[in-house]
Motif scaffolding. Structure first.
Motif, short mmCIF file in Angstrom:
data_model
loop_
_atom_site.label_atom_id
_atom_site.label_comp_id
_atom_site.label_asym_id
_atom_site.label_seq_id
_atom_site.Cartn_x
_atom_site.Cartn_y
_atom_site.Cartn_z
N THR A 113 -33.50 -25.17 -54.56
CA THR A 113 -34.90 -24.73 -54.66
C THR A 113 -35.01 -23.55 -55.62
O THR A 113 -35.93 -23.49 -56.43
N PHE A 114 -34.07 -22.64 -55.54
CA PHE A 114 -34.07 -21.48 -56.43
C PHE A 114 -33.97 -21.93 -57.89
O PHE A 114 -34.75 -21.49 -58.73
N THR A 115 -33.04 -22.84 -58.17
CA THR A 115 -32.87 -23.33 -59.54
C THR A 115 -34.12 -24.07 -60.00
O THR A 115 -34.56 -23.89 -61.15
N SER A 116 -34.70 -24.88 -59.13
CA SER A 116 -35.94 -25.59 -59.48
C SER A 116 -37.04 -24.60 -59.86
O SER A 116 -37.77 -24.82 -60.83
N SER A 117 -37.16 -23.51 -59.11
CA SER A 117 -38.20 -22.53 -59.41
C SER A 117 -37.90 -21.78 -60.71
O SER A 117 -38.81 -21.48 -61.48
N ILE A 118 -36.64 -21.49 -60.97
CA ILE A 118 -36.26 -20.84 -62.23
C ILE A 118 -36.59 -21.75 -63.42
O ILE A 118 -37.05 -21.29 -64.46
N CYS A 119 -36.37 -23.04 -63.24
CA CYS A 119 -36.66 -24.00 -64.31
C CYS A 119 -38.14 -24.03 -64.68
O CYS A 119 -38.49 -24.36 -65.81
N LEU A 120 -39.01 -23.68 -63.72
CA LEU A 120 -40.44 -23.64 -64.02
C LEU A 120 -40.74 -22.66 -65.15
O LEU A 120 -41.64 -22.89 -65.96
N THR A 154 -34.81 -31.69 -72.17
CA THR A 154 -34.71 -32.61 -71.03
C THR A 154 -33.55 -33.57 -71.22
O THR A 154 -32.72 -33.75 -70.32
N LEU A 155 -33.48 -34.17 -72.39
CA LEU A 155 -32.40 -35.11 -72.69
C LEU A 155 -31.04 -34.42 -72.64
O LEU A 155 -30.08 -34.96 -72.08
N LEU A 156 -30.95 -33.23 -73.19
CA LEU A 156 -29.69 -32.48 -73.19
C LEU A 156 -29.23 -32.15 -71.77
O LEU A 156 -28.06 -32.29 -71.43
N ILE A 157 -30.16 -31.71 -70.94
CA ILE A 157 -29.83 -31.39 -69.54
C ILE A 157 -29.31 -32.63 -68.83
O ILE A 157 -28.31 -32.58 -68.09
N ILE A 158 -29.96 -33.77 -69.04
CA ILE A 158 -29.52 -35.01 -68.40
C ILE A 158 -28.13 -35.41 -68.88
O ILE A 158 -27.24 -35.72 -68.07
N ILE A 159 -27.92 -35.38 -70.18
CA ILE A 159 -26.61 -35.76 -70.73
C ILE A 159 -25.52 -34.82 -70.23
O ILE A 159 -24.46 -35.27 -69.76
N LEU A 160 -25.77 -33.52 -70.30
CA LEU A 160 -24.77 -32.55 -69.83
C LEU A 160 -24.51 -32.70 -68.33
O LEU A 160 -23.38 -32.53 -67.86
N ILE A 199 -27.52 -28.73 -61.74
CA ILE A 199 -28.08 -29.23 -63.00
C ILE A 199 -28.93 -30.47 -62.74
O ILE A 199 -29.86 -30.76 -63.49
N ASP A 200 -28.66 -31.18 -61.65
CA ASP A 200 -29.48 -32.32 -61.29
C ASP A 200 -30.91 -31.90 -60.94
O ASP A 200 -31.87 -32.60 -61.27
N GLU A 201 -31.05 -30.74 -60.31
CA GLU A 201 -32.39 -30.20 -60.03
C GLU A 201 -33.10 -29.85 -61.33
O GLU A 201 -34.30 -30.10 -61.49
N ALA A 202 -32.37 -29.26 -62.26
CA ALA A 202 -32.96 -28.92 -63.56
C ALA A 202 -33.44 -30.18 -64.26
O ALA A 202 -34.56 -30.22 -64.79
N ALA A 203 -32.62 -31.24 -64.24
CA ALA A 203 -33.01 -32.51 -64.86
C ALA A 203 -34.27 -33.06 -64.19
O ALA A 203 -35.20 -33.50 -64.87
N GLY A 204 -34.30 -33.01 -62.86
CA GLY A 204 -35.45 -33.52 -62.13
C GLY A 204 -36.73 -32.75 -62.42
O GLY A 204 -37.79 -33.35 -62.63
N ASP A 219 -32.05 -37.18 -58.08
CA ASP A 219 -32.98 -36.14 -58.54
C ASP A 219 -33.83 -36.62 -59.72
O ASP A 219 -35.00 -36.24 -59.85
N MET A 220 -33.25 -37.47 -60.54
CA MET A 220 -34.01 -38.02 -61.66
C MET A 220 -35.12 -38.94 -61.14
O MET A 220 -36.24 -38.93 -61.66
N VAL A 221 -34.83 -39.70 -60.09
CA VAL A 221 -35.86 -40.55 -59.47
C VAL A 221 -36.98 -39.68 -58.91
O VAL A 221 -38.17 -39.95 -59.13
N ALA A 222 -36.62 -38.61 -58.21
CA ALA A 222 -37.64 -37.69 -57.68
C ALA A 222 -38.47 -37.10 -58.82
O ALA A 222 -39.69 -36.97 -58.69
N GLY A 223 -37.84 -36.76 -59.93
CA GLY A 223 -38.55 -36.23 -61.09
C GLY A 223 -39.49 -37.26 -61.70
O GLY A 223 -40.62 -36.94 -62.08
#
Length: 152
Positions: A27-34, A51-57, A79-84, A133-137
């Protein structure tokens, strides 16, 4: 050389060590990504590339990160939260309402593991970590697209 590789994997998979936040690192990472979503909101090409770079990495590093942390889908791997989160807001008109709604929708859908995320979560390695997480995104994105384009 292996120490350097392991360090790089930790930096990426923990999204610059946000995954070590002591309370709810996802949750913290998701909020930072905002913050990054808001920062890149008017730069669609760069946002899409990020977005693509985060997913690939994420796909490259998370299987190795599981081995480093010695745990399947360790709470430190975020990183999955960041991708989502980045997928959640791709091509969405951004304002305070859409970001707030998107954040809570993403966190809820990520926790609920709505089909097919519930299946993907059981996969081993990077697929199991990243795909749910990608599905949730993607679901979050579709809901936001509908809400802010057709109901606003």
């Amino acid at each position: 050389m292996e120490k350097i590789r392991n360090f790089i994997i930790k930096v990426i998979s923990t999204f610059f060590f946000f995954g070590f936040f002591p309370y709810t690192p996802a949750t913290f990472t998701s909020s930072i990504c905002l913050f990054f979503v808001w920062l890149l909101r008017d730069l669609l090409f760069i946002y899409s590339l990020a977005t693509l770079l985060i997913i690939i990495l994420g796909f490259i590093t998370t299987t190795h990160a599981e081995l480093l942390f010695n745990k399947k889908d360790s709470q430190h791997i975020v990183i999955d939260e960041a991708a989502g989160i980045f997928l959640s807001f791709l091509f969405v008109p951004l304002n305070f309402k859409s970001i707030l709604l998107g954040f809570f929708l993403f966190r809820a859908l990520d926790a609920l593991k709505v089909f097919p995320a519930s299946i993907y979560e059981k996969f081993r390695g990077a697929k199991g970590i990243m795909l749910d997480d990608m599905v949730a995104g993607i679901y979050t994105n579709l809901i936001l697209q509908f809400a802010f384009r057709f109901l606003a």
